[in-house]
Design a protein around this motif. Structure first.
Motif, mmCIF file in Angstrom:
data_model
loop_
_atom_site.group_PDB
_atom_site.id
_atom_site.type_symbol
_atom_site.label_atom_id
_atom_site.label_comp_id
_atom_site.label_asym_id
_atom_site.label_seq_id
_atom_site.Cartn_x
_atom_site.Cartn_y
_atom_site.Cartn_z
ATOM 1 N N GLY A 23 -9.482 6.283 43.850
ATOM 2 C CA GLY A 23 -8.817 7.493 44.321
ATOM 3 C C GLY A 23 -8.021 8.134 43.205
ATOM 4 O O GLY A 23 -7.566 7.461 42.275
ATOM 5 N N ASP A 24 -7.834 9.445 43.297
ATOM 6 C CA ASP A 24 -7.095 10.210 42.290
ATOM 7 C C ASP A 24 -5.624 10.244 42.698
ATOM 8 O O ASP A 24 -5.155 11.203 43.302
ATOM 9 N N TYR A 25 -4.889 9.200 42.333
ATOM 10 C CA TYR A 25 -3.524 9.055 42.844
ATOM 11 C C TYR A 25 -2.570 10.088 42.246
ATOM 12 O O TYR A 25 -1.532 10.406 42.843
ATOM 13 N N ASN A 26 -2.884 10.639 41.060
ATOM 14 C CA ASN A 26 -2.003 11.631 40.435
ATOM 15 C C ASN A 26 -2.554 13.052 40.508
ATOM 16 O O ASN A 26 -2.029 13.971 39.871
ATOM 17 N N ASN A 27 -3.639 13.245 41.274
ATOM 18 C CA ASN A 27 -4.194 14.574 41.537
ATOM 19 C C ASN A 27 -4.493 15.369 40.271
ATOM 20 O O ASN A 27 -4.283 16.594 40.209
ATOM 21 N N GLU A 74 -10.863 10.318 38.879
ATOM 22 C CA GLU A 74 -10.696 9.186 39.784
ATOM 23 C C GLU A 74 -10.103 7.978 39.068
ATOM 24 O O GLU A 74 -10.576 7.583 37.989
ATOM 25 N N ASP A 75 -9.087 7.380 39.680
ATOM 26 C CA ASP A 75 -8.410 6.211 39.146
ATOM 27 C C ASP A 75 -8.875 4.951 39.868
ATOM 28 O O ASP A 75 -9.522 5.015 40.916
ATOM 29 N N LEU A 76 -8.523 3.793 39.303
ATOM 30 C CA LEU A 76 -8.944 2.507 39.855
ATOM 31 C C LEU A 76 -7.733 1.647 40.177
ATOM 32 O O LEU A 76 -6.812 1.511 39.352
ATOM 33 N N PHE A 77 -7.751 1.046 41.366
ATOM 34 C CA PHE A 77 -6.802 -0.034 41.665
ATOM 35 C C PHE A 77 -7.610 -1.287 41.923
ATOM 36 O O PHE A 77 -8.571 -1.270 42.707
ATOM 37 N N LEU A 78 -7.238 -2.376 41.253
ATOM 38 C CA LEU A 78 -7.965 -3.632 41.355
ATOM 39 C C LEU A 78 -7.049 -4.712 41.901
ATOM 40 O O LEU A 78 -5.898 -4.849 41.465
ATOM 41 N N THR A 79 -7.559 -5.507 42.839
ATOM 42 C CA THR A 79 -6.792 -6.631 43.361
ATOM 43 C C THR A 79 -7.241 -7.927 42.684
ATOM 44 O O THR A 79 -8.385 -8.052 42.251
ATOM 45 N N ARG A 110 0.855 12.073 54.934
ATOM 46 C CA ARG A 110 0.303 13.425 54.846
ATOM 47 C C ARG A 110 1.180 14.359 54.004
ATOM 48 O O ARG A 110 1.513 15.469 54.406
ATOM 49 N N ASP A 111 1.482 13.900 52.787
ATOM 50 C CA ASP A 111 2.221 14.752 51.860
ATOM 51 C C ASP A 111 1.350 15.216 50.695
ATOM 52 O O ASP A 111 1.853 15.811 49.732
ATOM 53 N N GLY A 112 0.037 14.939 50.780
ATOM 54 C CA GLY A 112 -0.876 15.357 49.729
ATOM 55 C C GLY A 112 -0.985 14.388 48.576
ATOM 56 O O GLY A 112 -1.698 14.670 47.608
ATOM 57 N N LEU A 113 -0.320 13.248 48.672
ATOM 58 C CA LEU A 113 -0.342 12.229 47.621
ATOM 59 C C LEU A 113 -0.935 10.936 48.177
ATOM 60 O O LEU A 113 -0.604 10.535 49.294
ATOM 61 N N LEU A 114 -1.783 10.294 47.399
ATOM 62 C CA LEU A 114 -2.415 9.064 47.838
ATOM 63 C C LEU A 114 -1.461 7.882 47.696
ATOM 64 O O LEU A 114 -1.001 7.558 46.594
#
Length: 582
Positions: free
Chosen positions: A138-142, A146-151, A194-198
């Motif tokens: 997801g594009d967390y910084n808009n 696309e960015d990656l989060f890994l667990t 729902r503020d437009g930020l992931l």
């Protein structure tokens, strides 16, 4: 995962090796004559080696696992990291307790647009060795990339896409470091407020410290299976807390697990996480497939908090009230009623479950009615509801593979490497299990885990990427039958998050309606092509209705089939182009 005494190979076990659809036909004395059963279907060929996906994914030892962290393995992803319109590939890798091979790392493969890929892991800055588990995109910084989060079992990672082909590990800067060793599993970007930020939801499987954890033993409960010593768990190990992080809009996140209520739901062994609007109220909910424990459905209260209602909504347990070995989850509209349903994968001796949504977030377990109940031969992981033959009805593909290598030589029932499972949607609410007629990529035996779906060759049908334990991945090219049409919808948020995660799209064609949502994670710890793909059958046009994450509803009538349509929130169609074939 329950423990019981070893049972001999019996006639019943032999019958279970026959595909359910074939067995049904044999018992009825006639060939399957369900609607659409005589029509051509897709064939799948594994083209991974020819495509350049040749490096093995390291996950624990080859012949035995001492700890559960070796067994659960990893996810994978299709995503377009360089915005060139072609799906790239990301494969997570784990390690071994000792003597991890040189070169064991997560890998990013750039799509060369000719059916091949180039390993750009080093250039992209994504080399990493650890106990990787899951990925969400997801594009967390808009910023449009696309960015990656890994667990991980260990410290999770947030990689910011720099937009120039490279990534930066910004975990510490983003406030996502955690001081304690965690066994994180599923994750999903979700704009819960729902503020437009992931924002970011992170599931945790269980609590374990390898320095003190029990080892395989016949004398320790939950450390043996079928009278064979195997790794301990999950039963008997402590359950873990899940976490929710609010996006602050400045590149950082705040842990809101306590005040949101998410941190209080810790009665299950949590694996794959996905976010979708279960009750269609315009606010994203979160579903978590859970192993040997009730699955979770976190309903959004619209005020920054969640309530857990999986049991009362019919999706925590099986239809007969059993706790299932939930691994992965597919999200889609299998019966074309305009509501998103779920397919959940389970442990051996448990059929994959299909749960029908009434549109208000209430689910019925229709596994038996849909014809999935006979397939109990394998431990199942990745899953998806995807229309492979473009006939307008989503099919089901599932990866399988044993979690106990030690049992491989004892009985065919416990083979380490097992085939994939493919159910063709008959179009009447039921499915027919496919075998060799669907191609060598389906019957090939591997120990599979993660599964992602995407059109890697841009030819208008959906392909599959599979993570195989201690082997190179599989890339199943879909050779769909000619004649059926399709459309792809790519969404760009403006006021909503740029990735449009949480957008709900209704496609109307030939008197049917199908719902899909833009997801950050699904299947088993994996992320799929964010371009929504709708098979249309014989329809030449389709009406599209978009419910954007922040509430805007837009309609686009009579879109012509055979193209990718890019739609920007509040702006309209910004690009429509045909693929290589329609």
């Amino acid at each position: 995962m329950s423990n019981k005494s070893f049972s001999p190979w019996t006639r019943r076990e032999l019958l279970r090796t026959i595909p359910a659809a074939v067995l049904s036909s044999l018992l009825s004395g006639k060939l399957n004559a369900a609607p659409g059963s005589t029509k051509p279907f897709s064939r799948f060929v594994d083209v991974a080696h020819a495509a350049g996906l040749t490096e093995p994914t390291i996950c624990g030892e080859q012949d035995s696992f001492t700890y559960i962290v070796e067994s659960m393995a990893t996810g994978c992803a299709f995503f377009d990291y360089d915005n060139d319109g072609w799906m790239d590939i990301f494969i997570l890798s784990s390690q071994r307790l000792e003597n991890t091979p040189a070169g064991a790392t997560n890998r990013l493969y750039k799509n060369n647009r000719d059916g091949t890929f180039t390993d750009v892991t080093v250039k992209a800055g994504l080399v990493d060795i650890g106990w990787a588990q899951g990925v969400c995109v997801g594009d967390y910084n808009n910023d449009g990339f696309e960015d990656l989060f890994l667990t991980y079992y260990g410290q999770n990672r947030l990689y910011r896409n720099n937009g120039d082909g490279t990534f930066t590990n910004v975990t510490e800067k983003a406030g996502l470091l955690h001081p304690k060793m965690r066994f994180s599993s599923g994750c999903t970007f979700v704009d819960y407020n729902r503020d437009g930020l992931l924002d970011l939801f992170v599931a945790n499987y269980l609590e374990i410290d390898l320095a003190t954890a029990p080892r395989p033993s016949l004398s320790v409960v939950n450390c043996n299976y079928e009278n064979v010593p195997v790794y301990c768990g999950p039963n008997g190990l402590p359950k873990a807390q899940n976490y929710l992080y609010r996006n602050n809009g400045d590149g950082t996140f705040t842990d809101v697990s306590k005040e949101s209520g998410v941190g209080g739901f810790r009665g299950s062994y949590c694996l794959t996480a996905t976010s979708f609007d279960a009750d269609e109220d315009g606010w994203p909910d979160i579903f978590v497939a859970c192993d040997s424990s009730p699955s979770l459905l976190l309903m959004n209260n619209h005020d920054g908090t969640f309530r857990e209602e999986a049991l009362i909504r019919g999706i925590a347990l099986s239809a007969d009230g059993r706790q299932m070995g939930g691994m992965g989850v597919g999200v889609g509209d299998y019966n074309l009623d305009g509501h998103t349903d779920l397919v959940k994968t389970h442990f051996i001796d448990q059929a994959p479950g299909i749960y029908c949504n009434d549109g208000k977030g209430n689910f019925d377990d229709v596994t038996t009615q849909a014809g999935l109940n006979h397939e109990t031969r394998y431990t199942c992981f990745g899953a998806g509801l995807v229309d492979f033959d473009n006939d307008g009805y989503p099919d089901i593909l599932i990866t399988t593979g044993s979690v106990y290598p030690e049992l491989d030589r004892l009985s065919p029932k416990y083979a380490l490497r097992t085939p994939r499972i493919l159910f063709r949607n008959r179009g009447d609410g039921t499915f027919a299990e496919m075998g060799s007629e669907a191609g060598p990529g389906i019957v090939a035996r591997h120990c599979g885990r993660g599964l992602a779906f995407g059109d890697f060759d841009n030819d208008g049908d959906m392909d599959a990427l599979i993570m195989n334990v201690n082997e190179p991945p599989s890339l199943l090219r879909n050779d769909a039958p000619a004649g059926n049409r399709w459309i792809k919808i790519r969404l760009e948020g403006v006021k909503s998050n740029r990735s449009a995660i949480g957008a709900r799209v209704l496609a109307r064609y030939s008197g049917k309606v199908q719902a899909q949502e833009v997801l950050s994670q699904s299947s088993y710890l994996s992320a799929s092509d964010p371009r929504l793909h709708f098979g249309l059958g014989a329809a030449t046009t389709v009406d599209i209705e978009i419910h954007w994450p922040l509430g805007l509803v837009e309609k686009y009538p009579a879109l012509v089939a055979g193209q990718l349509v890019t739609i920007r929130e509040g702006v309209g169609i910004v690009k429509g182009r045909p693929f290589r074939k329609s």
